[in-house]
Design an enzyme around this catalytic site. Structure first.
Site, PDB file in Angstrom:
ATOM      1  N   HIS A   1     129.138  41.872  99.298  1.00 54.61           N
ATOM      2  CA  HIS A   1     130.565  41.946  99.657  1.00 54.61           C
ATOM      3  C   HIS A   1     131.179  40.553  99.627  1.00 54.61           C
ATOM      4  CE1 HIS A   1     129.985  40.461 103.864  1.00 54.61           C
ATOM      5  NE2 HIS A   1     128.858  41.143 103.824  1.00 54.61           N
TER       6      HIS A   1
ATOM      7  N   ASP B   1     134.041  39.469 101.190  1.00 57.26           N
ATOM      8  CA  ASP B   1     134.748  38.993 102.374  1.00 57.26           C
ATOM      9  C   ASP B   1     133.790  38.343 103.367  1.00 57.26           C
ATOM     10  OD1 ASP B   1     133.657  41.622 102.755  1.00 57.26           O
ATOM     11  OD2 ASP B   1     134.790  41.774 104.635  1.00 57.26           O
TER      12      ASP B   1
ATOM     13  N   ASP C   1     126.944  34.802 104.692  1.00 57.91           N
ATOM     14  CA  ASP C   1     127.020  36.258 104.807  1.00 57.91           C
ATOM     15  C   ASP C   1     128.382  36.673 104.289  1.00 57.91           C
ATOM     16  OD1 ASP C   1     127.140  38.914 105.570  1.00 57.91           O
ATOM     17  OD2 ASP C   1     127.361  38.487 107.707  1.00 57.91           O
TER      18      ASP C   1
ATOM     19  N   GLU D   1     134.019  44.582 104.046  1.00 59.90           N
ATOM     20  CA  GLU D   1     132.767  44.995 104.681  1.00 59.90           C
ATOM     21  C   GLU D   1     132.753  44.605 106.151  1.00 59.90           C
ATOM     22  OE1 GLU D   1     128.496  44.578 105.979  1.00 59.90           O
ATOM     23  OE2 GLU D   1     130.128  43.131 105.970  1.00 59.90           O
ATOM     24  N   GLU D   2     133.221  43.405 106.439  1.00 58.41           N
ATOM     25  CA  GLU D   2     133.065  42.857 107.786  1.00 58.41           C
ATOM     26  C   GLU D   2     133.956  43.522 108.829  1.00 58.41           C
ATOM     27  OE1 GLU D   2     130.686  41.186 108.469  1.00 58.41           O
ATOM     28  OE2 GLU D   2     130.133  39.729 106.933  1.00 58.41           O
TER      29      GLU D   2
ATOM     30  N   ASP E   1     122.301  41.368 100.996  1.00 56.23           N
ATOM     31  CA  ASP E   1     123.076  41.107 102.209  1.00 56.23           C
ATOM     32  C   ASP E   1     122.212  41.075 103.469  1.00 56.23           C
ATOM     33  OD1 ASP E   1     125.313  40.629 103.777  1.00 56.23           O
ATOM     34  OD2 ASP E   1     125.863  42.734 103.929  1.00 56.23           O
TER      35      ASP E   1
ATOM     36  N   HIS F   1     128.293  35.455 111.875  1.00 56.57           N
ATOM     37  CA  HIS F   1     129.500  35.911 112.573  1.00 56.57           C
ATOM     38  C   HIS F   1     129.934  34.952 113.680  1.00 56.57           C
ATOM     39  CE1 HIS F   1     128.841  40.391 111.271  1.00 56.57           C
ATOM     40  NE2 HIS F   1     128.770  39.537 110.264  1.00 56.57           N
TER      41      HIS F   1
END
Length: 603
Positions: free
Chosen positions: A177, A179, A222, A253-254, A279, A574
């Protein structure tokens, strides 16, 4: 360079209509998959291409040579200067990489992967606003003569024919992904819609490893590193032994796997039945399953009233310094939740101040649904006579929090300070303040159940992700996960029950499915055998509590889709503490190449 280009043009420019020999933007014979171009100008006139080149070189003089991804049909990244047996990779469109980022990746291998990662890091790519990074991928594909398709949601697929004998093999999907989570430290000034991520090498610790991080923000490895690997493979030399590749770049995705949820397989034209999801974040392990999940957004109506004249001082109670982290990968570690800790500290302060001596104006904290809150704060109006008592209460709350979390949360801090904000705001009524704080302290958070089959595997969790107070009420976001669908919904029912008791309402997102492990998978056998040779030991084969797109993609591309997930080692995802183990990037990329090489023989 511009002078040399002009001299070459005057000496040996191709005549009008002739096909020029492919060259890269700096005039060297280009080994990448450049398409040659027709020269349609009169040979006596200065070319528009040369004029643009001269203009661009002048505009880029403020950057160091190592920091420039040069322009033309493609751009060379700083890391591509490293000696390598692979062909130089050219990119489009032109992307200026900050000097600090170029220095951070200098000399790292494989250069084609790091070059793409530096470029991706220089393009803002928050969830839901991926247009610029998708344009980068499209231009890159076009410069290499590769076909791409895109669905209405924005998901993009780039098709590379097989090569080196793999032309007739079955296609393999490579998926990631584009994003990234956009988190920053409180004192970091960064606009995620406009500013590049600044990469930096981190000081070596006790493990003596080289780690790459970002300057005050999430790194975006990520899943930027997985996308960079996919781009490097798409741009590989035609002699490379590869099957046909369908590189799938998903969006959003996030924020809830929304890109995968709305993926249109028909318009994308994906035909592959074997997929490498790039991922995951623990090199040396292979993942073959994940949890499902869903969000719950609570709205609590709040009554407000004017702040009484006796409450003449405004203070902030702030909780910060927590680890935060991924609400799937780190939730089982019982890390502190800044929103819940702040709610407890505020509740104690109001009770200590006594009736009529303090009022809550607002409480805010957390941000992303998939990140454990690291910071939270509340604004209170207090009577001067209650100041000392409130200060002692805040200090006691910090001591209590450190007693509970201090061995893990070593930087946890709860502080009280004067505040200039909120002075003109109304206060929550006593009942509304009590209700809101009770909800924040009662909602389920953390690991709720571990698997009976695999005791070490967390099965069901929930993350109290954020709270914000607006004009008419409070909004609370919870993100729940489980590998068992009924357990997931039972958890969301508990969240709904707490909200209803408080007179609130709940909106639920559509839950995304988990990914059931298939130990008999062919792609698992191939990956496990190759990785075992590289590691000198058997790799771990696991399921992960985090939400991967694999389950959703199987529902879109066919339940017979054969999938494994793996990646380089990333920690602190994150959060601004996100970092990438540099030494695992090369082996991760080589593993991908070797898996594809084997699939190039499967007809």
């Amino acid at each position: 360079r511009a002078e040399r280009a002009s001299e070459r043009e005057s000496r040996g420019a191709p005549k009008q209509g002739q096909r020029a020999k492919p060259r890269c933007c700096v005039g060297h014979p280009c080994r990448c998959r450049h398409r040659s171009f027709l020269v349609s100008r009169p040979s006596s006139a200065p070319s528009a291409k040369l004029a643009r080149y001269r203009s661009t070189m002048l505009s880029l003089q403020r950057f160091s040579p190592a920091a420039i991804l040069l322009v033309g049909r493609g751009v060379h990244a700083a890391a591509a200067a490293t000696t390598t047996s692979r062909p130089t990779t050219c990119f489009t469109p032109p992307v200026s990489v900050p000097n600090e980022t170029s220095e951070a990746i200098r000399g790292l291998s494989p250069p084609e992967v790091w070059s793409h990662f530096a470029a991706l890091s220089s393009i803002p790519r928050p969830s839901g606003r991926e247009g610029a990074v998708l344009a980068y991928v499209k231009k890159f594909a076009e410069s290499h003569g590769l076909r791409w398709t895109q669905d209405a949601k924005g998901n993009l697929c780039v098709f590379r024919p097989g090569s080196g004998g793999g032309e007739d093999a079955r296609p393999v999907i490579i998926q990631g992904h584009v994003d990234m989570v956009t988190e920053k430290n409180q004192n970091t000034r960064h606009d995620f819609d406009a500013d590049p991520i600044i990469l930096q090498r981190l000081p070596k610790g006790d493990d003596d490893k080289l780690w790459l991080g970002a300057k005050g923000t999430t790194l975006g490895a990520d899943n930027g590193l997985g996308c960079a690997a996919a781009l490097a493979l798409l741009g590989a030399d035609e002699s490379k032994i590869l099957p046909p590749i369908e590189a799938l770049f998903t969006v959003e995705e996030e924020t809830g796997l929304y890109g995968a949820a709305d993926l249109d397989a028909t318009s994308l034209g994906i035909t592959g039945k074997s997929m490498l999801n790039l991922d995951m974040e623990e090199y040396g392990d292979i993942f073959i399953g994940c949890a499902g999940g869903g969000d719950s957004t609570i709205t609590i109506p709040l009554g407000k009233e004017a702040v009484s004249a006796e409450l003449s001082e405004t203070i902030e109670i702030r909780v910060d310094g927590l680890l935060g982290g991924h609400s799937g990968l780190n939730i089982h570690e019982h890390r502190g939740n800044a929103v819940m800790i702040c709610a407890a500290a505020v509740e104690s302060a109001l009770e200590t101040a006594g009736e009529g001596s303090a009022a809550l104006l607002c409480i805010n904290g957390g941000d992303k649904h998939n990140a454990i809150p690291r910071e939270a704060s509340a604004i209170l109006a207090i009577a001067p006579s209650a100041r000392d008592a409130v200060a002692k209460s805040v200090a006691a709350s910090e001591t209590a929090a450190l007693d509970e979390y201090g061995l893990l949360e070593k930087s946890l801090a709860i502080a009280m300070k004067d505040s200039s904000s909120g002075g003109d705001s109304d206060a929550l009524t006593k009942l509304s303040a009590q209700t809101l704080l009770a909800v924040l302290r009662s909602l389920p958070h953390g690991p709720l159940k571990f698997s009976h089959a695999i005791p070490s595997l967390v099965e069901t969790t929930s993350n109290l992700a954020s709270v914000s107070v607006g004009e008419d009420g409070a909004t609370i976001l919870c993100s729940s996960r489980s590998s068992i669908g009924t357990a997931l919904e039972a958890t969301r029912d508990k969240i709904k029950a707490v909200a209803y008791l408080a007179g609130g309402s709940v909106a639920r997102s559509k839950a995304y499915p988990g990914w059931a492990p298939n130990p008999a998978s062919d792609i698992l056998k191939v990956t496990k055998r190759i990785l075992s040779k590289k590691l000198g030991r058997a790799p771990g084969v696991n399921a992960v509590h985090a939400g991967l797109e694999c389950g959703l993609l199987m529902s879109k591309l066919g339940e017979d889709l054969d999938v494994v997930s793996y990646g380089p080692t990333i920690t602190g995802a994150h959060s601004p503490d996100e970092r990438l183990d540099v030494a695992t990037v090369g082996p991760f990329f080589e593993l991908t190449e070797e898996i594809l090489k084997e699939y190039a023989t499967k007809k």
